[in-house]
Design an enzyme around this catalytic site. Structure first.
Site, short mmCIF file in Angstrom:
data_model
loop_
_atom_site.label_atom_id
_atom_site.label_comp_id
_atom_site.label_asym_id
_atom_site.label_seq_id
_atom_site.Cartn_x
_atom_site.Cartn_y
_atom_site.Cartn_z
N HIS A 74 0.83 -1.21 0.00
CA HIS A 74 0.00 0.00 0.00
C HIS A 74 0.87 1.26 0.00
O HIS A 74 0.56 2.26 -0.66
CB HIS A 74 -0.88 0.06 1.25
CG HIS A 74 -1.91 -1.02 1.35
ND1 HIS A 74 -1.85 -2.02 2.27
CD2 HIS A 74 -3.04 -1.23 0.62
CE1 HIS A 74 -2.91 -2.81 2.14
NE2 HIS A 74 -3.63 -2.36 1.14
N SER A 78 -2.77 -8.05 2.95
CA SER A 78 -3.21 -8.00 4.35
C SER A 78 -3.58 -9.39 4.84
O SER A 78 -3.48 -9.70 6.02
CB SER A 78 -4.42 -7.08 4.49
OG SER A 78 -4.07 -5.77 4.12
#
Ligand code: PAF
Length: 288
Positions: A37, A187
């Protein structure tokens, strides 16, 4: 300074005057930020004057029995990382702010592109992604939006959305960020046990192995499907349960003739314990 908004109205009021002489990039995320990210944000900063990162665990893209409730929510740590890297605004709404009526009666359907690959085991997922991304585009009205190439099908669906709904937004694809051993950052990697984490890079290794075979033209003697079946068998025998592994044209349409199709993509999703891992690799196939 990084400012966080939970309110659509306040974010809009802040961005409106800035829009006059600044370009805005949006990085949509569901939070629990990892280095992948952060690379998206870094890229956004090189492409626009103002960077808005949205953090919203979007309930409409989770199916029944999926990990909506357990999905890691780490707003404080995310805010710290985004402040360090110099994101300008965080948009972190709650569910009521994004969806005054649940389930939302308005839908954004993506058609056949979403009814394959991940869409087969997650039939409502991309409708939820299309809806939330449309809303984020309308709220932020960015000049560009950055998406990771790890979610290859999502990226293709968003490009289609932008084309079909005439959004004046440039979609920028960011390369997959990988751990040193090749595992694509996600994630959901934190669902892996220590022993699963050791096995996890096998998925990428097998995708690369298949890519090499295609580049060397092995499909001409063995047949494409035999190579795909072999890769699936090798991944399963390492401890995964392959959801799909397919070779498609880069726009995710079916290959018409592997001798003619030069730029293809290997796309895969596989379960390893509780984690469903994604990977993909663009491959140039020599016409013979
Ligand atoms: O890729 C994601 O994290 C999500 O699907 C997105 C694009 C932020 C929409 O919720």
């Amino acid at each position: 300074m990084t400012t966080t908004f939970a309110s659509i109205a306040k974010l809009r009021a802040t961005l409106k005057p800035l829009r006059q002489d600044s370009t805005i990039a949006l990085v949509p995320t569901m939070g629990n930020l990892h280095d992948g990210h952060i690379e998206l944000v870094r890229l956004a900063k090189t492409r626009a004057d103002i960077v808005v990162v949205s953090i919203f665990v979007n309930p409409t893209q989770f199916g029944v029995g999926e990990d909506l409730d357990s999905y890691p929510r780490t707003l404080e740590a995310d805010t710290k990382r985004l402040t360090e890297i110099g994101a300008d605004y965080i948009f972190a709404p709650n569910v009521d702010q994004m969806y005054p009526v649940m389930p939302p009666p308005t839908q954004v359907l993506s058609g056949s592109i979403s009814q394959q690959l991940c869409g087969l085991s997650r039939p409502t997922h991309f409708d939820g992604v299309g809806l939330v991304v449309s809303k984020l585009f309308n709220i932020v009205q960015p000049d560009i939006a950055i998406f990771g190439q790890k979610d290859y099908q999502q990226l293709a669906i968003i490009r289609q959305l932008v084309r079909d709904l005439s959004y004046d937004i440039e979609i920028v694809a960011a390369p997959i960020v990988r751990a040193e051993d090749g595992l694509a950052l996600s994630s959901r990697n934190q669902y892996l046990t220590d022993s699963e984490r050791q096995i996890a890079p096998t998925l990428h290794q097998e995708v690369l192995r298949l890519a090499q075979k295609l580049e060397q033209g092995e499909h001409m003697s063995s047949g494409l499907q035999a190579l795909i079946d072999e890769a699936i068998a090798r991944i399963n025998s390492a401890g995964f349960k392959v959801d799909y592994l397919e070779v498609k044209r880069q726009d995710l349409t079916d290959i018409l003739d592997v001798q003619q199709d030069q730029a293809l993509v290997i796309v895969t999703a596989a379960w390893l314990g509780k984690a469903r891992l994604l990977d993909n690799q663009v491959v140039r196939v020599l016409a013979i």
